[in-house]
Design an enzyme around this catalytic site. Structure first.
Site, PDB file in Angstrom:
ATOM      1  N   HIS A 180       7.515   0.855  12.616  1.00 36.03           N
ATOM      2  CA  HIS A 180       6.467   0.172  11.860  1.00 36.03           C
ATOM      3  C   HIS A 180       5.998   1.034  10.695  1.00 36.03           C
ATOM      4  O   HIS A 180       5.407   2.091  10.888  1.00 36.03           O
ATOM      5  CB  HIS A 180       5.302  -0.127  12.811  1.00 36.03           C
ATOM      6  CG  HIS A 180       4.237  -0.985  12.233  1.00 36.03           C
ATOM      7  ND1 HIS A 180       2.927  -0.588  12.150  1.00 36.03           N
ATOM      8  CD2 HIS A 180       4.277  -2.246  11.730  1.00 36.03           C
ATOM      9  CE1 HIS A 180       2.197  -1.553  11.629  1.00 36.03           C
ATOM     10  NE2 HIS A 180       2.989  -2.574  11.366  1.00 36.03           N
TER      11      HIS A 180
ATOM     12  N   GLU B 265      10.262  -1.646   9.574  1.00 33.96           N
ATOM     13  CA  GLU B 265       9.287  -2.662   9.186  1.00 33.96           C
ATOM     14  C   GLU B 265       8.546  -2.189   7.959  1.00 33.96           C
ATOM     15  O   GLU B 265       8.180  -1.014   7.846  1.00 33.96           O
ATOM     16  CB  GLU B 265       8.296  -2.897  10.338  1.00 33.96           C
ATOM     17  CG  GLU B 265       7.360  -4.088  10.127  1.00 33.96           C
ATOM     18  CD  GLU B 265       6.114  -3.769   9.307  1.00 33.96           C
ATOM     19  OE1 GLU B 265       5.442  -4.715   8.855  1.00 33.96           O
ATOM     20  OE2 GLU B 265       5.813  -2.568   9.099  1.00 33.96           O
TER      21      GLU B 265
ATOM     22  N   ASP C  34       5.993  -3.775   4.311  1.00 35.75           N
ATOM     23  CA  ASP C  34       5.188  -4.834   3.708  1.00 35.75           C
ATOM     24  C   ASP C  34       5.411  -4.788   2.200  1.00 35.75           C
ATOM     25  O   ASP C  34       5.691  -3.720   1.643  1.00 35.75           O
ATOM     26  CB  ASP C  34       3.697  -4.599   3.993  1.00 35.75           C
ATOM     27  CG  ASP C  34       3.432  -4.199   5.432  1.00 35.75           C
ATOM     28  OD1 ASP C  34       3.308  -5.103   6.265  1.00 35.75           O
ATOM     29  OD2 ASP C  34       3.360  -2.980   5.706  1.00 35.75           O
TER      30      ASP C  34
ATOM     31  N   HIS D 245       1.109  -1.811   2.247  1.00 31.51           N
ATOM     32  CA  HIS D 245       0.494  -2.734   3.194  1.00 31.51           C
ATOM     33  C   HIS D 245      -0.804  -3.353   2.681  1.00 31.51           C
ATOM     34  O   HIS D 245      -0.968  -4.579   2.697  1.00 31.51           O
ATOM     35  CB  HIS D 245       0.207  -2.017   4.514  1.00 31.51           C
ATOM     36  CG  HIS D 245      -0.503  -2.877   5.516  1.00 31.51           C
ATOM     37  ND1 HIS D 245      -1.890  -2.948   5.599  1.00 31.51           N
ATOM     38  CD2 HIS D 245      -0.029  -3.731   6.455  1.00 31.51           C
ATOM     39  CE1 HIS D 245      -2.226  -3.789   6.550  1.00 31.51           C
ATOM     40  NE2 HIS D 245      -1.125  -4.282   7.077  1.00 31.51           N
TER      41      HIS D 245
END
Length: 273
Positions: A29, A56, A58, A71
């Protein structure tokens, strides 16, 4: 573990006849960022060096139309700058640092990690069109699982990608409404394939408030609909083992070394394809 047959197999390499068939997937993450350097090249490099093949991240869009891995909506928490990402140009963001590291563009991540797969959360509407253009330009749709709490952003990327590069498949996970409906429907009946057949996975928390989302029944219903179940964000080893024993298909974590150790103990490591 019996892996479901998923409709969009390129990204999910643990499906039958793929290199990682039978492996539950491990997602790092925002990379491995023990010093707070989340979503940076340093964090993603550290994760891949641990053996992660699934990262992962964003994405937001800058004012001048560049897709960046970040993020938050604003820059305060990570850089101390009060502005929002969308109000800055790519050149302005290039001057800022996250725990001493630059903010990467998504193009840079695809180029620096050519064999890595990305689970991408689209954080803002303008990023959706840029994502479609980026995937077409890099021919990278088979390396991405697209997620967003806002389903319209995911649908926009899928439509644009289909128009621009019809022979590429894009693996997706539904937004908060689709996941919530799956939880409610799955408690009493099979999930309708007509609704969920286009998705590759349900990405969910183990619990939401007092509601337990991930249960053996929920996993069974998802697998019957050819959906994988990925759980976020799980950071302690006992919980990871419990979920893997239950039959989940993937775990997302901020504790990258812990998940790497758990997967190694279970014979599912490394996950570089």
């Amino acid at each position: 573990m019996n892996c479901p047959r998923v409709g969009n197999p390129p990204f999910l390499l643990n499906t039958p006849h793929r290199p990682l068939a039978g492996f539950p997937l491990a997602f790092s993450h925002r990379g491995f960022a023990p010093a707070g350097e989340e979503n940076t090249v340093k964090a993603f490099t550290a994760a891949t060096e641990l053996g992660f093949g699934y990262l992962e991240t964003d994405v937001h869009a800058t004012r001048d139309g560049v897709l960046v891995a970040f993020h938050d909506e604003d820059l305060v928490r990570l850089t101390g700058d009060p502005r929002r990402v969308r109000d800055c140009t790519a050149a302005e963001l290039a001057e800022l640092r996250v725990a001493g590291e630059p903010i990467p563009t998504f193009d840079e991540l695809l180029e620096r990690f050519p064999s890595t797969r990305f689970n991408v959360d689209i954080k803002a509407g303008p990023a959706a069109e840029l994502m479609a253009e980026t995937l077409v330009r890099h021919r990278a749709a088979d390396r991405v699982l697209l997620a967003s709490f806002n389903g319209s952003r995911r649908r926009m990327v899928s439509r644009l990608l289909a128009a621009g590069q019809r022979n590429q498949q894009l693996a997706t996970s539904p937004g908060i409404i689709g996941v919530g409906a799956a939880v409610l429907i799955g408690a009493v009946a099979p999930l309708p394939r007509a609704v969920y057949g286009s998705f590759a996975a349900l990405q969910v928390p183990e619990t939401h408030g007092k509601l337990r989302v991930v249960t053996p029944r929920f996993i069974q219903r998802a697998h019957e609909a050819s959906l994988q179940v990925h759980v976020w964000v799980v950071n302690d080893a006992p919980a990871m083992h419990r979920l893997l024993d239950m039959g989940v298909d993937g775990i997302m974590t901020d504790a990258a070394p812990t998940l790497a150790a758990v997967m190694s103990e279970r014979g599912h490591w490394p996950q570089t394809a």
